[in-house]
Design a protein around this motif. Structure first.
Motif, short mmCIF file in Angstrom:
data_model
loop_
_atom_site.label_atom_id
_atom_site.label_comp_id
_atom_site.label_asym_id
_atom_site.label_seq_id
_atom_site.Cartn_x
_atom_site.Cartn_y
_atom_site.Cartn_z
N TRP A 1 -3.40 13.48 -7.83
CA TRP A 1 -2.94 12.28 -7.13
C TRP A 1 -1.66 12.55 -6.35
CZ3 TRP A 1 1.53 9.27 -8.04
CH2 TRP A 1 1.59 8.07 -7.32
N GLN B 1 0.31 13.06 6.81
CA GLN B 1 -0.58 12.60 7.87
C GLN B 1 -0.02 11.36 8.55
OE1 GLN B 1 -3.14 14.02 9.09
NE2 GLN B 1 -3.95 12.39 10.41
N LYS B 2 0.57 10.49 7.78
CA LYS B 2 1.16 9.28 8.34
C LYS B 2 2.34 9.63 9.24
CE LYS B 2 3.21 4.86 7.04
NZ LYS B 2 3.63 3.99 5.92
N GLN C 1 0.82 -1.21 0.00
CA GLN C 1 0.00 0.00 0.00
C GLN C 1 0.86 1.26 0.00
OE1 GLN C 1 -2.36 -0.68 3.48
NE2 GLN C 1 -3.73 -2.15 2.48
N ASP C 2 1.94 1.26 0.79
CA ASP C 2 2.84 2.41 0.79
C ASP C 2 3.62 2.52 -0.51
OD1 ASP C 2 2.01 3.01 3.33
OD2 ASP C 2 3.66 1.98 4.33
N GLU D 1 -2.58 14.41 -3.19
CA GLU D 1 -3.25 13.54 -2.21
C GLU D 1 -2.25 12.60 -1.54
OE1 GLU D 1 -6.30 13.62 -1.13
OE2 GLU D 1 -6.81 15.32 -2.41
N THR D 2 -1.35 12.03 -2.31
CA THR D 2 -0.36 11.12 -1.72
C THR D 2 0.58 11.87 -0.79
OG1 THR D 2 1.01 11.41 -3.71
CG2 THR D 2 -0.43 9.49 -3.63
N LYS E 1 -0.23 14.51 0.98
CA LYS E 1 -1.00 14.75 2.20
C LYS E 1 -1.08 13.49 3.05
CE LYS E 1 -4.01 18.43 0.42
NZ LYS E 1 -5.42 18.80 0.08
N ASP E 2 -1.29 12.36 2.41
CA ASP E 2 -1.35 11.10 3.15
C ASP E 2 -0.03 10.79 3.84
OD1 ASP E 2 -3.94 10.81 2.33
OD2 ASP E 2 -3.48 9.45 0.67
N GLU E 3 1.06 11.09 3.14
CA GLU E 3 2.37 10.84 3.73
C GLU E 3 2.60 11.75 4.93
OE1 GLU E 3 5.96 8.87 4.10
OE2 GLU E 3 4.26 8.43 2.81
N GLU F 1 -8.02 3.02 -2.13
CA GLU F 1 -6.94 3.97 -2.35
C GLU F 1 -5.97 3.52 -3.43
OE1 GLU F 1 -4.96 4.90 1.25
OE2 GLU F 1 -6.67 5.93 2.15
N LYS G 1 2.00 4.43 -3.33
CA LYS G 1 1.85 5.86 -3.09
C LYS G 1 3.11 6.63 -3.46
CE LYS G 1 -1.49 5.32 0.68
NZ LYS G 1 -1.76 5.56 2.12
#
Length: 1445
Positions: free
Chosen positions: A1249, A1259-1260, A767-768, A1252-1253, A1255-1257, A910, A771
């Motif tokens: 994309w 957040q992680k 999953q990572d 978004e990736t 931002k996800d990173e 995702e 991204k």
């Protein structure tokens, strides 16, 4: 074959040659060739037209001579010889091609080539279409006056090609007879196994494959049947024709024909066709297969800004025998090595000469691909007529010996080697031959000059007589071979004693040998290891401190080794040992020659693996500390070679050094290697590797796969429960490099690792992984793709992604087209806007390829037509799948491709937003869509036939549909009944197969449940109707009609749901489904309220007899007295649901439910305050509050579902693809499973994309709570293990010092070797690693900058005291450095001291500037790191502020 001369009369023409051909060498062209199997050599004399055939074992006496009857003189010749034909060792084929200049000038090709070929083909009854001659736009003439002579000469010169058998001297028929150019026989034994492009799919083994290359293209013929030229009615085999790549055609049109001929000669290497281009400092090499025409590999490299200017010339290519390494040189002063598995650069060596300007004229691999033989030639100077200066250089690729590059001058100056493109070194199967100016052929490797440098010189050796079994556990030998017992030698003379602390008893057997007279170097041999230690200083024996010792070499095995022979010299030894083999019963004998022929890096990495295995059996604190010390010293030995860019990469592709580090869990060392910076940029010294290196003297296939480093990291996590840090390092390393360099070669092993991550429950890494930015921004190299303009337009207009059905290859030359076809093609190829979208590539090789591709390759009808039994089996398969659904051929996850595995394992949405997954899904959907559209068509036929057959058995007579067709009902009914039976059977069989495959859990899905109901309900209805019509069962309309109604509703819903196979309806269905999932809890809550009001109304209006019922009076406005006495009373039966909706509980709840739609019957029917109050409460609760809340929830659910609907549609499409891919496929697909997939995305989608990736990173990272040190850990120079060295006071240098040291060693390594051949060397050539070359160039720039900084700095101008202090400090540091150097190298002691004294006495010396440069450089590094730290702090503070908000 007889050695007597033979004369062959070949077809000939008479030509008149202009004088310029006499001026130009008539021998220009290839007049010598070697067979692909390197067994025979053929020569051709252009003057006498004589062939001579030699066996490589005897180059002085030809085994055969041929004389062809060609009396004309051609400008150019090309010759080739094949391997043995049809297993006949006495028959080979010789091909000779003669041609003129126009064959290599694209701008002066003539249209009459087609007519010439037509004439030839018609003469022999050839029905094949004419060969298309290459054309090209004419360019401005930039050449000399010979051009006009070429054109006038070519008017009378037709190219010709002959093929002659060496068995009987007869001429062999070939359709290539009227084509001329560079000619070659391919090595069919190394082919792809199938002749994919020719008439036959039979294997190519022992079948001659001949190619001719000229400016008009590449012509290939596979000679399946050898035909003697006896009849004019012979039919030619089909010629496979390829166009030359456009960038090559452009160069051919600009270059002189000599250069064009040279370029095409060098472009053919083995069975490969190489195309080189250079633009914007990016070097690109395309490697095509001449067997299939496919692009096999793409090599890319960015030239440095400080790289020297290139010497223009034709490129030089050579490929190692095991096809692992490509060596490339473009007539420049540098050699670049590429790794052929993934196209990544291994290393680049820059050539620097001291006397003249040289160019590399030949490069070849020798000695089982372990060495590279380089031939240099002094650049020609037209103004000075001197003999060419030629130099041989041998480069040991895989040894860490400082003299790994050796050189010598070619001694026969008066007879120089012919080094033009047609006479360069001929290398095949490890055998190399050259030609001198007097046309003498000789073996290069046997030449005395090459033999003298082929291996490093060996010093005088002393053989050690090893005595075992005399109860001496530690035998010590001096440099003279004299033996002592350890008890006889003082302890301070033994550098190290306990080298294998895992032995429970210290009295284990070992041998120590001093390798110098001062006893500063000690070789120690024990059960499992061979180690070399030394002291770093020159102190006397009494003053030596063991804390100054250093490990120089270590070799280790887990099993006990046996010493067979030992010879020693001054800092040198040759050791022959016997090592037990795990695969064979007999032990393996190995010879270790230190330091001349060893790889210290490989030995150290393997030793770390052995030490890691032995740690588990070590007992005792002292032994534990000792093995930790050995481990750290070995790590230091590895770090010492990490900075050596070239040797580390070369070692990593031959030896599994990363495997050793992973299995020994060297986390810090791996982190150091992967993040090492050279010249302030990532070193990227580790390369991914998947295939094993072919070992010496074995027949192992070079395509045998081994476990990748990712595989080993996953296994270590599974077996030992290791941390996942190493796995994360490797995945991030590959993905980041693919992004930074736009090179998908870094992801070479990732595709194979994806299924393993799922197997070992490491789903989060997948999953990572998807991204990573490389999965959306990796651009493709488009010239080999030949993208259709129509596809480009589709990509430009695509809403998200348009996948391309392209295959990188050489474009096939098409036969001439009609006028209308040409006009149609011109319309399609209208120039598109310059704002075309970019083409991207999925950076995962073999992402859609199955583990066993041959098991999933379904051949077409064309293949089966070759074999009648297979053809009938194919027909039976077609009949079977028409009656029964296709079988599932993939039954477990081990058989899935990585792409199918991702679909099978991932349940979230995702990952389907990743452009890579979207592109692959779009690519695979085309074939799957046809399968599911067929299912829709089958169901529509089923529904229509059901409607007609059921309505025909209606209770009111014949169906209206029958009357509508105006024909006999029996015909339509019979046809519909047959269709109904067939489609119903097929759909039920499909459901049965799916139930058997997936189990009852399949129907936990509402879609599958409706699919089953929509098939079974019509079938049941039809059976009941038929039985009723036959009078078997009684049936009432009141029962059957509702059933028919609900059946029709189910069928229409099924048709609606089947539209989910398409993207837009699928999005709508997902939105509806998602809204229902979102609102059902509130809707359930609302139903409870409805039940409450319904129950209350039921009690109120069913049991209360005293409630007033509304009465009505009639009144006529024109006559008020007419109805004045008439009162209308309602006669209400409170127990009947028809009169009283609230008379029953169920009907009461139903009536309350419809309050939400505004139906208030109770207010009109009942005159009661209780009813009014209940209605008001219901209106407020249900109509105002609950209904509006429901609408609000639906709005929110719609917005959320609408945003994800496209992704959900892609996910469902991927699931359908996975279902289709698991089925058998009797017809081959045009798309197949290519290695790479290309697509054109919408740039806005890519940008979204990426945002978004990111931002996800972020957040992680916030959730993980990474601390400041981890977030600012940008480089890894100072690793934690270095601090442990202080515990033992081991004198390690920092990385910068090591880089400088390695730089000096690399540059001067050849110089120290060449002095051994001083009488033969006129000039000293040095090869410098590119990274060090850049460092040298930058250092010159830095020195100038530092001088300017010094002149402008007020501090250095005004403060003389501080300046003097700095000078004194610098002089002290230089003296210390000189002392360290003296301890290392005694020969340079006096010179270094004198240089240091001179620098100290001169305040303006270079030392002062260099040290100030070093100080300033370190200050700049600190400043840049502080800037990065400040930026990270600001980012963290901003993140915290956002969290507080």
């Amino acid at each position: 074959m007889s050695k007597k001369n033979q004369k062959i009369d070949l077809s000939e023409d008479t030509f008149s040659l202009k004088s310029f051909t006499e001026k130009d060498s008539l021998f220009f062209g290839s007049n010598i060739a070697i067979s692909p199997d390197s067994q025979q050599i053929v020569t051709f004399n252009p003057e006498s037209h004589e062939f001579k055939l030699y066996n490589i074992d005897d180059l002085s006496n030809p085994i055969s001579k041929f004389e062809c009857g060609v009396n004309d003189k051609h400008l150019c010749w090309s010759i080739a010889i094949s391997n043995c034909v049809n297993d006949d060792e006495n028959e080979r084929l010789i091909a000779l091609s003669c041609f003129g200049a126009r064959e290599f000038r694209n701008d002066i090709m003539y249209d009459d080539d087609e007519n010439d070929l037509d004439t030839y083909n018609n003469q022999y009854g050839d029905d094949e279409s004419e060969l298309e001659s290459g054309g090209g736009d004419k360019v401005t003439n930039q050449y000399d006056d010979d051009e006009n002579g070429i054109k006038s000469f070519d008017k009378y010169l037709n190219p010709q090609t002959w093929v002659i058998s060496t068995k009987d001297g007869s001429e062999i028929y070939t359709p290539l007879e009227s084509i001329g150019g560079v000619i070659r026989f391919l090595n069919s034994d190394d082919g792809d196994g199938n002749n994919n492009g020719d008439d036959s799919d039979q294997p190519l083994k022992n079948k001659p494959v001949i190619i001719i290359v000229n400016a008009s293209g590449i012509y290939k013929e596979t000679m399946n049947y050898i035909k003697r030229k006896q009849s004019y009615f012979s039919r030619s085999s089909k010629i496979k024709k390829f166009k030359l790549p456009q960038q090559l055609l452009i160069r051919l049109s600009r270059d002189h024909w000599h250069n064009s001929l040279e370029l095409l000669h060098t472009s053919i290497i083995k069975n490969h066709f190489m195309v080189h281009s250079f633009k914007n400092r990016q070097q690109i090499i395309e490697m095509y297969s001449l067997i299939t025409g496919d692009l096999e590999m793409l090599f890319k490299r960015h030239e440095s800004l400080v790289a020297p200017n290139m010497i223009r010339g034709s490129p030089i290519f050579t490929i190692s025998h095991n096809e692992k390494i490509l060596a490339f040189c473009r007539g420049t002063t540098s050699i670049t090595l590429y790794f052929m598995e993934n196209g990544l650069e291994i290393t680049t060596k820059q050539l620097e000469g001291q006397r003249g300007i040289y160019k590399i004229v030949a490069i070849n691999f020798i000695d089982d691909d372990s060495k590279l033989l380089i031939v240099l030639e002094e650049k020609e100077n037209p103004q000075v007529e001197i003999l060419k200066h030629q130099i041989f250089i041998v480069w040991d690729l895989f040894t860490t010996y400082e003299s790994s590059i050796r050189q010598i001058d070619y001694s026969e100056i008066l007879i120089p080697l012919k080094m033009d493109v047609t006479h360069r070194l001929m290398n095949s199967h490890g055998k190399m031959f050259a030609v001198t100016d007097n046309r003498k052929i000789f073996s290069v490797l046997d030449h005395p000059d090459v033999a003298s440098i082929r291996n490093p010189s060996v010093k005088a050796m002393t053989k050690i007589d090893i005595i075992m079994g005399d109860h001496v556990y530690h035998a010590i030998y001096n440099i003279n071979g004299e033996r002592f017992d350890s008890s006889e030698v003082p302890k301070n003379q033994i550098i190290i004693n306990n080298v294998e602390p895992w032995h429970p008893n210290k009295n284990y057997f070992r041998i120590s040998v001093y390798l110098d007279s001062t006893k500063r170097t000690q070789l120690i041999i024990s059960h499992n290891t061979i180690q070399v230690w030394k002291y770093n200083n020159n102190n006397t024996i009494e003053k030596r401190d063991k804390r100054d010792r250093e490990l120089e070499y270590i070799w280790a095995r887990k099993k006990v080794i046996e010493v067979q022979e030992l010879r020693i010299g001054e800092r040198e030894f040759v050791l022959k040992v016997s090592v037990p083999s795990a695969k064979y019963s007999t032990p393996k004998t190995m010879t270790i020659h230190w330091p001349n022929n060893v790889n210290v890096l490989e030995g150290a990495c393997r030793a770390l693996y052995v030490l890691g295995e032995k740690k588990h059996i070590v007992a005792g604190l002292e032994n534990v500390n000792q093995i930790e010390y050995l481990d750290e010293c070995t790590q230091r030995l590895v770090r010492k070679h990490v900075i050596k860019y070239g040797i580390f990469r070369l070692t990593s592709i031959r030896y599994p050094i990363m495997k050793y580090l992973i299995t020994s869990y060297q986390e810090s060392l791996i982190k150091y290697i992967l993040n090492k910076k050279i010249n302030r940029k990532n070193g990227n010294i580790h390369l991914p590797k998947l295939y094993k290196w072919e070992e010496e003297n074995n027949n192992r296939s070079t395509t045998e796969k081994s476990k990748s480093d990712l595989h080993h990291a996953i296994l270590c996590i599974q077996k030992r429960g290791d941390s996942t840090v190493i796995l994360k390092y490797l995945i991030d390393y590959y993905a980041n490099n693919a992004k930074e360099y736009n090179n998908y070669g870094w992801m070479f092993t990732v595709s194979k690792a994806i299924p393993l991550l799922y197997d070992y429950h490491l789903r989060e890494f997948v999953q990572d992984l998807f991204k990573k930015p490389c999965f959306g921004i990796t651009e493709a190299y488009t010239p080999p793709l030949h993208i259709n303009p129509r596809d480009q337009r589709k990509g430009n207009n695509a809403a998200l992604i348009h996948s391309l059905v392209v295959k990188p290859c050489l474009a096939s030359k098409k036969p001439p087209r009609s006028f209308f076809q040409n006009q149609s093609e011109k319309i399609e190829n209208v120039e598109i806007s310059h704002n075309d979208r970019k083409v991207y590539i999925v950076p995962l090789p073999d992402f859609t390829v199955y583990p066993n591709p041959k098991d999933h390759e379904h051949n077409s009808l064309k293949h089966y037509s070759k074999n009648w039994s297979k053809f009938f089996w194919f027909l039976f398969t077609l009949f079977r799948i028409s009656l029964w659904p296709r079988r599932k051929v993939i039954n477990n996850t081990k058989e899935m491709s990585p792409f199918l595995r991702v679909i099978h394992e991932e349940e979230g949405y995702e990952i389907y937003q990743t452009p890579t997954i979207m592109a692959v899904s779009a690519f695979k959907w085309s074939a799957a869509r046809r399968h599911f559209i067929r299912h829709i068509f089958m169901y529509l036929l089923y529904a229509i036939s059901y409607t007609i057959t059921v309505t025909s058995y209606s209770f009111n007579g014949e169906s209206g549909l029958i009357n509508f067709f105006k024909t006999k009902s029996s015909i339509i009914l019979t046809s519909c009944l047959l269709v109904y039976i067939y489609t119903g059977w097929y759909l039920i069989a499909t459901e049965f197969v799916q139930l058997k495959r997936d189990g009852w859990n399949r129907y936990m899905n509402v879609y599958n449940l409706l699919d089953l109901g929509a098939v079974l309900l019509p079938l049941v209805d039809n059976i009941v109707s038929f039985l009723y019509d036959q009078g078997k069962i009684p049936l009432q309309n009141s029962i059957f009609n509702p059933v028919l109604a609900f059946t029709a509703l189910f069928m229409w819903l099924e048709v609606l749901l089947l539209l989910r196979y398409f993207e837009s309806p699928g999005r709508f269905i997902y939105i509806i489904q998602n809204i229902l999932k979102t609102i059902w809890p509130f809707f359930a809550f609302m139903l409870i309220a409805i039940l409450a009001f319904g129950h209350a109304m039921f009690i109120l209006l069913n049991y209360a007899d005293d409630l007033q019922i509304t009465t009505y009076k009639m009144k006529d406005s024109s006559n008020p007295d007419l109805y004045s006495n008439i009162t209308i009373f309602q006669d209400v039966d409170k127990s009947s649901r028809l009169d009283n909706h609230y008379g029953q509980f169920i009907s009461s709840v139903e009536a309350v439910f419809f309050w939400t739609n505004g139906r208030w019957d109770q207010l009109d029917q009942w005159d009661s305050y209780a009813v009014d109050v209940m209605s008001i409460l219901g209106s407020i609760t249900l109509a105002l509050i609950f209904q509006n809340m429901l609408i609000a929830f639906m709005n929110g659910a719609f917005d959320k579902a609408n945003r994800k609907s496209r992704t959900a549609a892609h996910r469902y499409r991927a699931e359908l693809i996975a279902e289709y891919e698991a089925l058998e496929k009797p017809f081959s697909s045009r798309r197949g499973n290519p290695r790479y997939i290309y697509y054109i995305p919408d740039p806005d989608m890519i940008d979204t994309w990426l945002i978004e990736t990111k931002k996800d990173e972020q957040q992680k990272l916030r959730l993980m709570g990474e601390n400041l040190v981890e977030s600012t850990d940008l480089d890894y120079y100072g690793d934690g293990d270095d601090d442990n060295d202080n515990d033992y006071n081991c004198d390690d240098k920092d990385d910068n010092d090591q880089e400088n040291e390695s730089s000096s060693i690399t540059v001067t390594s050849i110089e120290s070797i060449t002095t051994k051949y001083g009488d033969k060397i006129d000039d000293i050539i040095t090869f410098t690693d590119e990274e060090i070359f850049e460092s040298k160039a930058f250092s010159k720039y830095n020195k100038i900058s530092q001088r300017n900084w010094k002149s402008d700095s007020k501090l250095l101008k005004n403060n003389n005291i501080d300046d003097n202090n700095i000078n004194n400090t610098n002089n002290t540091n230089n003296t210390n450095n000189t002392n360290n150097t003296n301890n290392t190298n005694n020969t340079n002691n006096t010179n270094n001291t004198n240089n240091t004294n001179n620098k100290s006495s001169n305040p303006d010396s270079t030392t002062k500037v260099d040290d100030q440069s070093l100080i300033q450089e370190r200050f700049n590094n600190l400043e840049s790191r502080f800037d990065e730290l400040e930026q990270n702090l600001r980012t963290i503070l901003a993140t915290l502020n956002n969290l507080n908000k």
